[in-house]
Design a protein around this motif. Structure first.
Motif, PDB file in Angstrom:
ATOM      1  N   ARG A  40      53.201  51.549  48.325  1.00 21.68           N
ATOM      2  CA  ARG A  40      51.787  51.594  48.992  1.00 21.68           C
ATOM      3  C   ARG A  40      51.411  50.369  50.138  1.00 21.68           C
ATOM      4  O   ARG A  40      52.211  49.144  49.724  1.00 21.68           O
ATOM      5  CB  ARG A  40      50.883  51.461  47.875  1.00 21.68           C
ATOM      6  N   ASP A  41      51.386  50.591  51.066  1.00 26.62           N
ATOM      7  CA  ASP A  41      50.237  50.071  52.378  1.00 26.62           C
ATOM      8  C   ASP A  41      49.679  50.524  52.933  1.00 26.62           C
ATOM      9  O   ASP A  41      48.892  51.256  53.255  1.00 26.62           O
ATOM     10  CB  ASP A  41      51.837  49.865  53.269  1.00 26.62           C
ATOM     11  N   ALA A  42      48.395  49.071  51.965  1.00 26.57           N
ATOM     12  CA  ALA A  42      47.049  49.461  52.948  1.00 26.57           C
ATOM     13  C   ALA A  42      46.782  49.694  54.595  1.00 26.57           C
ATOM     14  O   ALA A  42      45.417  49.705  55.131  1.00 26.57           O
ATOM     15  CB  ALA A  42      45.801  48.104  52.980  1.00 26.57           C
ATOM     16  N   ASN A  43      47.711  49.394  55.098  1.00 27.86           N
ATOM     17  CA  ASN A  43      48.008  49.028  56.600  1.00 27.86           C
ATOM     18  C   ASN A  43      48.017  50.569  57.011  1.00 27.86           C
ATOM     19  O   ASN A  43      47.789  51.030  58.630  1.00 27.86           O
ATOM     20  CB  ASN A  43      48.908  48.054  57.478  1.00 27.86           C
ATOM     21  N   LEU A  44      48.857  51.806  56.037  1.00 30.54           N
ATOM     22  CA  LEU A  44      49.303  52.747  56.678  1.00 30.54           C
ATOM     23  C   LEU A  44      48.278  54.185  56.201  1.00 30.54           C
ATOM     24  O   LEU A  44      47.791  53.872  55.238  1.00 30.54           O
ATOM     25  CB  LEU A  44      50.327  53.337  56.377  1.00 30.54           C
ATOM     26  N   MET A  45      48.263  54.899  57.328  1.00 25.41           N
ATOM     27  CA  MET A  45      47.603  56.196  56.899  1.00 25.41           C
ATOM     28  C   MET A  45      48.032  56.674  55.805  1.00 25.41           C
ATOM     29  O   MET A  45      48.894  57.826  56.292  1.00 25.41           O
ATOM     30  CB  MET A  45      46.664  56.380  58.085  1.00 25.41           C
ATOM     31  N   GLU A  46      47.503  57.195  54.780  1.00 17.31           N
ATOM     32  CA  GLU A  46      47.999  58.249  54.207  1.00 17.31           C
ATOM     33  C   GLU A  46      47.267  60.145  53.974  1.00 17.31           C
ATOM     34  O   GLU A  46      45.456  59.713  53.998  1.00 17.31           O
ATOM     35  CB  GLU A  46      47.899  57.949  52.534  1.00 17.31           C
ATOM     36  N   LEU A  47      47.279  60.894  53.976  1.00 21.29           N
ATOM     37  CA  LEU A  47      46.819  61.677  54.122  1.00 21.29           C
ATOM     38  C   LEU A  47      46.589  63.458  52.758  1.00 21.29           C
ATOM     39  O   LEU A  47      47.795  63.190  52.504  1.00 21.29           O
ATOM     40  CB  LEU A  47      46.968  63.007  55.673  1.00 21.29           C
ATOM     41  N   CYS A  48      45.956  64.017  52.665  1.00 23.02           N
ATOM     42  CA  CYS A  48      46.505  64.603  51.108  1.00 23.02           C
ATOM     43  C   CYS A  48      46.844  66.045  53.067  1.00 23.02           C
ATOM     44  O   CYS A  48      46.892  65.639  54.110  1.00 23.02           O
ATOM     45  CB  CYS A  48      45.181  65.741  51.129  1.00 23.02           C
ATOM     46  N   ALA A  49      47.798  66.647  51.972  1.00 18.93           N
ATOM     47  CA  ALA A  49      48.574  68.206  52.576  1.00 18.93           C
ATOM     48  C   ALA A  49      47.526  68.510  53.720  1.00 18.93           C
ATOM     49  O   ALA A  49      47.954  69.168  54.638  1.00 18.93           O
ATOM     50  CB  ALA A  49      48.766  68.856  51.537  1.00 18.93           C
TER      51      ALA A  49
END
Length: 84
Positions: A40-49
């Motif tokens: 996990r990296d707080a600087n990267l954006m994670e999106l739902c499908a």
């Protein structure tokens, strides 16, 4: 005792589980959609499908979807280019 929290979509007010990593390369003006990594990296954006499937790059940028192939032809690798 460690409590496992699911990773949520980075979009405001979205409670969907994160499944896609959104990477921006500012030098080449390229956006890449990748399968979610374990780290996990707080600087990267994670999106739902859902949000990942509807994502469009900023004007003048290109986007490459390098997630694992899905079962339907409709969700196969996509590449978008936006006119400048």
């Amino acid at each position: 005792m460690t409590i496992s929290r699911s990773r949520l979509c980075s979009r405001p007010l979205c409670a969907g589980d994160a499944q896609v990593l959104l990477l921006f390369d500012y030098e080449t003006r390229q956006v890449e959609l990748q399968a979610l990594s374990k780290a996990r990296d707080a600087n990267l954006m994670e999106l739902c499908a859902d949000h990942a499937d509807r994502f469009r790059p900023p004007q003048g940028w290109s986007c490459q979807d390098v997630r694992e192939q899905k079962s339907t032809a409709e969700t196969a690798d996509k590449q978008y280019a936006v006119r400048e």
